[in-house]
Design a protein around this motif. Structure first.
Motif, mmCIF file in Angstrom:
data_model
loop_
_atom_site.group_PDB
_atom_site.id
_atom_site.type_symbol
_atom_site.label_atom_id
_atom_site.label_comp_id
_atom_site.label_asym_id
_atom_site.label_seq_id
_atom_site.Cartn_x
_atom_site.Cartn_y
_atom_site.Cartn_z
ATOM 1 N N ASP A 49 100.687 40.187 117.511
ATOM 2 C CA ASP A 49 99.484 41.011 117.496
ATOM 3 C C ASP A 49 99.362 41.759 118.824
ATOM 4 O O ASP A 49 99.749 41.234 119.871
ATOM 5 C CB ASP A 49 98.242 40.140 117.281
ATOM 6 C CG ASP A 49 98.366 39.274 116.033
ATOM 7 O OD1 ASP A 49 99.013 39.715 115.072
ATOM 8 O OD2 ASP A 49 97.823 38.160 116.035
ATOM 9 N N PRO A 50 98.820 42.978 118.815
ATOM 10 C CA PRO A 50 98.725 43.742 120.061
ATOM 11 C C PRO A 50 97.738 43.147 121.072
ATOM 12 O O PRO A 50 97.860 43.380 122.264
ATOM 13 C CB PRO A 50 98.289 45.133 119.618
ATOM 14 C CG PRO A 50 97.737 44.968 118.252
ATOM 15 C CD PRO A 50 98.376 43.744 117.662
ATOM 16 N N TRP A 51 96.768 42.384 120.598
ATOM 17 C CA TRP A 51 95.839 41.697 121.502
ATOM 18 C C TRP A 51 96.412 40.306 121.780
ATOM 19 O O TRP A 51 97.254 39.805 121.055
ATOM 20 C CB TRP A 51 94.447 41.584 120.881
ATOM 21 C CG TRP A 51 94.496 41.050 119.491
ATOM 22 C CD1 TRP A 51 94.486 39.740 119.105
ATOM 23 C CD2 TRP A 51 94.638 41.801 118.280
ATOM 24 N NE1 TRP A 51 94.610 39.623 117.741
ATOM 25 C CE2 TRP A 51 94.699 40.880 117.214
ATOM 26 C CE3 TRP A 51 94.710 43.153 117.996
ATOM 27 C CZ2 TRP A 51 94.824 41.282 115.885
ATOM 28 C CZ3 TRP A 51 94.848 43.539 116.680
ATOM 29 C CH2 TRP A 51 94.896 42.608 115.650
ATOM 30 N N PHE A 84 90.028 46.591 121.307
ATOM 31 C CA PHE A 84 89.762 47.849 120.610
ATOM 32 C C PHE A 84 88.764 48.731 121.362
ATOM 33 O O PHE A 84 88.793 49.951 121.207
ATOM 34 C CB PHE A 84 89.341 47.597 119.163
ATOM 35 C CG PHE A 84 90.518 47.247 118.299
ATOM 36 C CD1 PHE A 84 91.516 48.163 118.049
ATOM 37 C CD2 PHE A 84 90.646 45.984 117.754
ATOM 38 C CE1 PHE A 84 92.629 47.848 117.282
ATOM 39 C CE2 PHE A 84 91.746 45.653 116.981
ATOM 40 C CZ PHE A 84 92.737 46.582 116.738
ATOM 41 N N ALA A 85 87.933 48.153 122.186
ATOM 42 C CA ALA A 85 87.048 48.961 123.037
ATOM 43 C C ALA A 85 87.889 49.819 123.983
ATOM 44 O O ALA A 85 87.536 50.972 124.263
ATOM 45 C CB ALA A 85 86.093 48.073 123.811
ATOM 46 N N THR A 86 89.000 49.278 124.465
ATOM 47 C CA THR A 86 89.881 50.058 125.345
ATOM 48 C C THR A 86 90.582 51.176 124.586
ATOM 49 O O THR A 86 91.086 52.111 125.194
ATOM 50 C CB THR A 86 90.947 49.171 126.032
ATOM 51 O OG1 THR A 86 91.849 48.667 125.050
ATOM 52 C CG2 THR A 86 90.304 48.045 126.817
ATOM 53 N N LYS A 87 90.612 51.082 123.259
ATOM 54 C CA LYS A 87 91.230 52.110 122.412
ATOM 55 C C LYS A 87 90.171 53.034 121.810
ATOM 56 O O LYS A 87 90.473 53.835 120.930
ATOM 57 C CB LYS A 87 92.026 51.458 121.268
ATOM 58 C CG LYS A 87 93.050 50.437 121.726
ATOM 59 C CD LYS A 87 94.113 51.070 122.587
ATOM 60 C CE LYS A 87 95.142 50.023 122.994
ATOM 61 N NZ LYS A 87 96.036 50.500 124.025
ATOM 62 N N ASN A 88 88.918 52.902 122.275
ATOM 63 C CA ASN A 88 87.779 53.701 121.787
ATOM 64 C C ASN A 88 87.517 53.503 120.300
ATOM 65 O O ASN A 88 87.124 54.429 119.594
ATOM 66 C CB ASN A 88 87.965 55.185 122.110
ATOM 67 C CG ASN A 88 87.947 55.436 123.586
ATOM 68 O OD1 ASN A 88 87.146 54.858 124.324
ATOM 69 N ND2 ASN A 88 88.841 56.287 124.065
ATOM 70 N N ILE A 110 92.403 52.444 113.138
ATOM 71 C CA ILE A 110 92.562 50.988 113.062
ATOM 72 C C ILE A 110 93.740 50.613 112.155
ATOM 73 O O ILE A 110 94.399 49.600 112.358
ATOM 74 C CB ILE A 110 91.243 50.298 112.611
ATOM 75 C CG1 ILE A 110 91.236 48.816 112.992
ATOM 76 C CG2 ILE A 110 91.022 50.422 111.137
ATOM 77 C CD1 ILE A 110 90.816 48.548 114.382
ATOM 78 N N LYS A 111 94.035 51.451 111.174
ATOM 79 C CA LYS A 111 95.169 51.198 110.285
ATOM 80 C C LYS A 111 96.494 51.273 111.045
ATOM 81 O O LYS A 111 97.471 50.634 110.659
ATOM 82 C CB LYS A 111 95.181 52.198 109.126
ATOM 83 C CG LYS A 111 94.141 51.909 108.064
ATOM 84 C CD LYS A 111 94.251 52.935 106.954
ATOM 85 C CE LYS A 111 93.277 52.667 105.838
ATOM 86 N NZ LYS A 111 93.411 53.668 104.757
ATOM 87 N N GLU A 112 96.527 52.014 112.129
ATOM 88 C CA GLU A 112 97.740 52.114 112.939
ATOM 89 C C GLU A 112 98.097 50.772 113.592
ATOM 90 O O GLU A 112 99.214 50.576 114.049
ATOM 91 C CB GLU A 112 97.588 53.194 114.009
ATOM 92 C CG GLU A 112 97.519 54.585 113.437
ATOM 93 C CD GLU A 112 97.334 55.659 114.483
ATOM 94 O OE1 GLU A 112 97.638 55.406 115.675
ATOM 95 O OE2 GLU A 112 96.888 56.747 114.114
ATOM 96 N N TYR A 113 97.150 49.836 113.625
ATOM 97 C CA TYR A 113 97.374 48.505 114.191
ATOM 98 C C TYR A 113 97.660 47.461 113.116
ATOM 99 O O TYR A 113 97.654 46.270 113.388
ATOM 100 C CB TYR A 113 96.161 48.095 115.028
ATOM 101 C CG TYR A 113 96.000 48.973 116.239
ATOM 102 C CD1 TYR A 113 96.684 48.697 117.410
ATOM 103 C CD2 TYR A 113 95.211 50.106 116.188
ATOM 104 C CE1 TYR A 113 96.563 49.525 118.517
ATOM 105 C CE2 TYR A 113 95.077 50.932 117.288
ATOM 106 C CZ TYR A 113 95.763 50.636 118.440
ATOM 107 O OH TYR A 113 95.639 51.466 119.542
#
Length: 110
Positions: free
Chosen positions: A38-40, A57-61, A101-104
């Motif tokens: 997972d990216p996080w 996700f806050a860092t990704k706006n 979000i689908k890109e994750y």
């Protein structure tokens, strides 16, 4: 402690900036957690995982309105990072953030 203050600040900011509280503006998305792909950052404790996801996700706006984690997924017993833990991460996001979000790896959840 600073992490929780940051999360609180982000949450209050997102509430204060909301111009329309209509829930139809939000969509549910789902993700099957992996052991370490997972990216996080992975967390054992669900509360810490929720905080980690919101902060990431806050860092990704991308603003997350709600997070639910359950154990209703399919667990894969293997040692690879991409194997599934059995945890499902369900997020509520604004429809404007749906494609981002689908890109994750998230998928729409109905």
């Amino acid at each position: 402690m600073t992490k929780y203050l940051l999360i609180l600040l982000i949450g209050l900011t997102s509430l204060g900036c909301s111009s329309d509280d209509d829930s139809s503006e939000n969509n549910l998305v789902i993700y099957n957690q992996t052991y370490c792909s997972d990216p996080w950052e992975s967390m054992e404790n669900n509360r810490d995982l929720v905080d980690q996801i919101i902060t990431y996700f806050a860092t990704k706006n991308i603003v997350i309105s709600n997070v639910t984690i359950d154990d209703k997924g399919t667990q894969q017993v293997c040692l690879a990072c991409f194997c599934l833990t059995g945890k499902r991460i369900i997020l509520e996001v604004n429809k404007n953030d749906l494609e981002a979000i689908k890109e994750y790896g998230f998928q729409e959840y109905k």
